[in-house]
Every structure is written in structure tokens, then in C-alpha cells.
Motif scaffolding. Structure first.
Motif, PDB file in Angstrom:
ATOM      1  N   GLY B 306     -59.241   7.566 -57.086  1.00 32.61           N
ATOM      2  CA  GLY B 306     -60.114   8.693 -56.793  1.00 32.61           C
ATOM      3  C   GLY B 306     -59.427   9.959 -56.347  1.00 32.61           C
ATOM      4  N   ASP B 307     -58.136  10.102 -56.592  1.00 32.28           N
ATOM      5  CA  ASP B 307     -57.476  11.378 -56.299  1.00 32.28           C
ATOM      6  C   ASP B 307     -56.483  11.694 -57.416  1.00 32.28           C
ATOM      7  N   LYS B 308     -55.649  12.689 -57.186  1.00 29.92           N
ATOM      8  CA  LYS B 308     -54.739  13.139 -58.242  1.00 29.92           C
ATOM      9  C   LYS B 308     -53.387  12.444 -58.149  1.00 29.92           C
ATOM     10  N   MET B 309     -53.393  11.193 -57.787  1.00 30.62           N
ATOM     11  CA  MET B 309     -52.148  10.444 -57.640  1.00 30.62           C
ATOM     12  C   MET B 309     -52.246   9.101 -58.357  1.00 30.62           C
ATOM     13  N   VAL B 310     -51.100   8.662 -58.883  1.00 33.15           N
ATOM     14  CA  VAL B 310     -50.968   7.271 -59.300  1.00 33.15           C
ATOM     15  C   VAL B 310     -49.990   6.644 -58.327  1.00 33.15           C
ATOM     16  N   ARG B 311     -50.386   5.544 -57.721  1.00 31.21           N
ATOM     17  CA  ARG B 311     -49.532   4.877 -56.746  1.00 31.21           C
ATOM     18  C   ARG B 311     -48.910   3.636 -57.374  1.00 31.21           C
ATOM     19  N   PHE B 312     -47.628   3.435 -57.109  1.00 30.91           N
ATOM     20  CA  PHE B 312     -46.895   2.289 -57.655  1.00 30.91           C
ATOM     21  C   PHE B 312     -46.369   1.408 -56.529  1.00 30.91           C
ATOM     22  N   TRP B 313     -46.374   0.139 -56.756  1.00 37.37           N
ATOM     23  CA  TRP B 313     -45.706  -0.786 -55.855  1.00 37.37           C
ATOM     24  C   TRP B 313     -44.858  -1.756 -56.700  1.00 37.37           C
ATOM     25  N   THR B 314     -43.688  -2.074 -56.181  1.00 37.77           N
ATOM     26  CA  THR B 314     -42.894  -3.132 -56.801  1.00 37.77           C
ATOM     27  C   THR B 314     -43.391  -4.440 -56.233  1.00 37.77           C
TER      28      THR B 314
END
Lengths: 209, 316
Positions: B306-314
Motif C-alpha cells: 500500500g505504498d510506493k515501496m517494494v520490500r525485500f527480505w532474504t
């Protein structure tokens, strides 16, 4: 034995050739039948979105407001007809709404009911005025109504007193794509029964399947 | 002291590895087959692509109109758009090129799904008139309608096609779940009793043996796709479940949350060990998680919330 409505009798005549034979009714009687049918005819209640918070299995409860519940007491009532104006038999009405704080009960069945409504009998629910919530800022009550031989209707009612409509429902009912149909924004009357109550009348008209 | 250390380690483990910024709100995500590209359908109607390793922006592909909906399963290499004019348009996920346009009569199709083998495209729409009944429609690779079928009342809440393309599953807002044979439209099962509330998301396990769904009651349900019996349930998500995805080896499940007060409230993303049913990581998200996706090697988890970010996790 179930008593046939006048319109059903007229349809029976047509099916059985009674009209052609012309034995049972005069032209004036037929005209009277027809005119009465036209007078009783009702527009189907407009549908609205079902939304994500319907829950199966609600109890048949007419009192949803519990002692001590916050919120303005509200009585919602009406009858279930079909588009010919006949009372519908075997109607089941699911109603669900938020509490006064704008929260749906998704764990239990607070402010949820599934009423069994006999033909011609008024349904009535004692509840509270629903709250507002961020994603749907107008107060509303959801309905899903089913009855044998009729199309299931999904709809909602809104309240003309809701500040969301800014005192001008005609102008604002479509604001933020909230209500799809003006008729679903219901007038609210106030009365005293120890404490002030709000009352809303909402008759439901189903289409035949 | 020891508690504090454990807490610190837990916080570090939960911190996202990196983020990618977008010019518009990110709605749904898909990795390319080789895992080098991440594609995102955004609220401005554009499909944006980033280089996964470098995190650098590659390109933005304009779509046919701004309010279109997209389905983008990684396996198919396609994304589908339900255009305002009623047609469905298939695009190549990498190039954005329009591959096919299916003109449709009647109400606009919502909730699209494409099979990995590109042989089936499914979508649902409201029937004509005042009714809120829904019709499911499935087209073959040539764009020919293979079948239509009644799909409940109130609309489709979740839609998925099995990895081998043989089963179409759909949840409806009336809380029923249906599964069809994609070849002939046979209704394999109507599940009316397992769910009291609606599902927001459906996904098959990579081996196709299980269908998983999550929604309003914060529970993940697992159905055996041979018997259609409810096999397992996972409870523990603090919020409603708005999205879910399995890792390519089927060992991990990611579920994204949706606060029932509003979309713009903080929620969590949970990583589950599928065999044990245990939560192995809890990750933060600022708003409703509309999409979670594993990279093809299963090492990365990406989320849109819901925002202008893509979040990544290893995650491996």
C-alpha cells in the motif's frame, strides 16, 4: 389452502383460456383486476455490493443491541414483497453492520442476524446506529435476502441523517462512490421510548426467479 | 540481558534487507522466470520493472488504461489487464508487448487468473440486471471461451489456477469456494461449510496437491485437491489475511496482513514452515499487504503493502 392473489387468478385465466372463453369475468372485472395489479406493482429494491464482512450462520435474533452497548438506539423494520406487490413467503434476511465504533464482529455474531420472516409479517430489528470506519465513511447496514422462487437480493441501507451526506442527500449520495441508489438512503424518524430512538422503515421488493 | 539480546537478534532478523522505491503505489508483484527482474503493477496503471540484484529501475510500461486490473503469475510470463472497454489484454511480462486482446460483451471482468502454461485465462463478472450473481468465465490460449459457470453471489473474492493448469478455484464474497476442471468446466466441488467468512486470497502449493486460502478470519485453510476435504488450518496471523504465496519448493508459506480498521494501518507478514505449521519469521509492513512473491530460487521474499515501496527480505 393458499389463497391465490388476484393477479395469480388472472394469470390462471390466461393460461387456462378463461379469458378467451370469457365465462368467469366481465370486461370490467378484468380491467379492475389489471388496474389493481398495476397499483400494487413495486419496483425491485436496488442491489448494492456484498462487501467483505458477510458471515454465515448468524442467529435469528431481532434484538441486536445489548444493555450497555454504546450507540444511538435504532429500530429498522419493513416487509418483504415481490414486484407484483404480493407478500413473499419464506423470506430469510441476513443483516450485518458495525457496532457504534465502526467495527464488524468477525469472531462472533454481534450485530448480525438471520431473520425468518413469514409472509406479510413485518420484520423488525432493534440495533444501534452503525459507526463510521475509514474505508467506508458512511453509516450503513448490509442485507442479503433470499426466498423460494425469488432472486437473492444483496443490498444496503444508508441514513439520511448521516453527517457524511452534509444535509443534502440528493446532492451527496454518490459522494466517494458510497451509495449507488438514492432510494437506499433512508429517512430517519426520531421517537422517545424512555430514551430517544431512531427508526427507519425499509420495505424489500424481490424479483421472481 | 539475555532477553534483550534475543530481542535485538529478533529485531535484526525482522528488518527488511532492502527496499525499492516506486513512483506510484505498488499493487502486485511478480518475478521473472530467471529471477533477475521484478515486475510490479502500480496504481497509476503502469507496470514497473527493476533489476533485482542491483535494485535499479529498468523501465515503466504504460498499460491500456489506468484503472485496469492485473493478474501476473510469475510462471506464465504474462500479465493480464481487464480494460475499461470490457476487453482483456494479455501482455508479455518482460517486454510489455501486447500479445492478445479478447473482446468481451457484458459487464467488465474482474479478478483475473492465468495458468502457468498460458493455456487458460479465467475471470469473473456480474450477470446482467439487478442481481449480484457472478459468472465465472474461462478462455483458452486462442481467446475462445471454453466455459461459463455460476460463481456465487456478491462477486469473486479470490481466484487461482493450479500449477498444472487443470483446476480453477474461486472464492466468492458469499463465503463459498468452488473448483472447476479447466478443460470442460465440470464443477469439481462446491465447498459451502468449511468457511463462515470470505477468503481474500487463494494459492495452490507448487505440487498442486493442496489449495490454500486466507481471509477475514485470520486463518490459513488447506484443502486436499483430490478429496476436497479440509486438511489443515494455520492460526496466528494477528490481522486478516490479504495475500499469500508458497516458496517454489513448497516448504515456506508467506502470508500478508490486512487490518480490519483500514487498509492504511500497520500489519505483519508471516513466514510459515509448511510442514510443521510454525511461524518462522514475523516481518513488518506499513499497510495492507496486497502481494507477496518469492523469487524463483526461493531466497528472496518481496512484498507490496500500500505504498510506493517494494520490500525485500532474504529468507534463506
Amino acid at each position: 389452502m393458499k389463497r391465490a392473489t388476484r393477479r395469480e387468478m388472472l394469470e390462471n385465466c390466461i393460461v387456462r383460456g378463461g379469458l378467451v372463453a370469457g365465462v368467469s369475468m366481465s370486461a370490467n372485472q378484468l380491467l379492475a383486476f389489471w388496474q389493481e395489479g398495476e397499483r400494487n406493482a413495486r419496483k425491485p429494491t436496488p442491489s448494492e455490493v456484498l462487501g467483505p464482512f458477510f458471515k454465515k450462520g448468524a442467529p435469528n435474533a431481532s434484538v441486536l443491541r445489548q444493555p450497555g452497548d454504546p450507540g444511538f438506539p435504532l429500530r429498522v423494520s419493513g416487509k418483504v414483497y415481490n414486484t407484483r406487490g404480493d407478500a413473499v413467503e419464506g423470506a430469510r434476511i441476513d443483516m450485518w453492520q458495525t457496532n457504534a465504533d465502526g467495527r464488524y464482529d468477525t469472531v462472533g455474531y454481534r450485530y448480525r442476524t438471520k431473520l425468518a420472516v413469514p409472509a406479510g409479517v413485518e420484520y423488525a430489528v432493534e440495533t444501534v446506529m452503525p459507526g463510521h470506519y475509514e474505508d467506508r465513511p458512511a453509516q450503513h447496514i448490509h442485507y442479503m435476502i433470499s426466498a423460494p422462487g425469488h432472486k437473492t437480493l444483496v443490498t444496503q441501507i444508508y441514513f439520511a441523517t448521516d453527517p457524511f451526506f452534509e444535509g443534502d442527500v440528493d446532492k451527496n449520495y454518490r459522494k466517494r462512490n458510497i451509495a449507488e441508489n438514492r432510494d437506499l438512503v433512508r429517512p430517519v424518524s426520531l421517537y422517545e421510548q424512555g430514551v430517544p430512538h431512531a427508526a427507519v422503515s425499509f420495505d424489500i421488493v424481490l424479483e421472481r426467479a | 540481558m539475555r532477553c534483550a539480546l534475543v530481542f535485538l537478534v529478533a529485531v535484526m532478523a525482522a528488518a527488511q534487507d532492502r527496499t525499492i522505491s516506486s513512483d506510484a503505489e505498488v499493487r502486485s508483484l511478480a518475478f521473472s522466470k530467471d529471477g533477475n527482474t521484478l515486475a510490479a503493477a502500480c496504481s497509476d496503471g503502469k507496470l514497473r520493472q527493476w533489476d533485482v540484484r542491483a535494485g535499479s529501475f529498468r523501465k515503466a510500461i504504460p498499460r491500456v488504461n489506468e484503472e485496469a486490473l492485473a493478474a501476473m503469475p510469475s510462471g506464465s510470463g504474462l500479465f493480464a489487464v481487464s480494460a475499461k472497454d470490457g476487453s482483456i489484454v494479455l501482455h508479455d511480462l518482460e517486454t510489455g508487448a501486447e500479445l492478445q486482446r479478447i473482446a468481451l460483451a457484458g459487464r467488465r471482468v474482474r479478478e483475473l487468473a492465468i495458468s502457468n502454461d498460458r493455456q487458460s485465462l479465467a475471470g469473473s463478472s456480474r450477470v446482467a440486471g439487478n442481481s449480484r450473481e457472478e459468472t465465472m468465465r474461462l478462455w483458452d490460449a486462442s481467446g475462445k471461451e471454453r466455459f461459463t459457470a455460476p460463481a456465487g453471489i456478491g462477486g469473486t473474492s479470490a481466484l487461482a489456477i493450479s500449477p498444472d493448469g487443470s483446476i480453477l478455484a474461486a472464492g466468492s464474497w458469499d463465503t463459498n469456494l468452488r473448483a472447476w476442471n479447466t478443460r470442460n468446466g465440470e464443477l469439481l466441488r462446491l465447498i459451502e461449510d468449511d468457511l463462515l467468512v470470505a477468503l481474500f486470497y487463494l494459492a495452490f502449493t507448487p505440487d498442486g496437491k493442496t489449495l490454500a486460502g486466507g481471509g477475514v478470519d485470520r486463518t490459513v485453510y488447506f484443502w486436499d485437491t483430490k478429496t476436497w476435504k479440509l486438511a489443515r488450518k494455520f492460526s496466528g496471523q494477528p490481522e486478516m489475511i490479504s495475500s499469500l504465496a508458497f516458496s517454489p519448493d513448497g516448504k515456506l508459506l508467506a502470508t500478508g496482513g490486512f487490518n480490519d480498521i483500514a487498509e492504511k494501518h500497520p500489519v505483519s507478514i508471516l513466514l510459515w514452515d509448511v510442514v510443521s505449521g510454525k511461524i518462522v519469521r514475523t516481518l513488518p509492513a506499513p499497510h495492507m499487504v496486497s502481494s507477496v512473491a518469492f523469487s524463483p530460487d526461493g531466497k528472496l521474499l518481496a512484498a507490496a503493502s500500500g505504498d510506493k515501496m517494494v520490500r525485500f527480505w532474504t529468507v534463506r
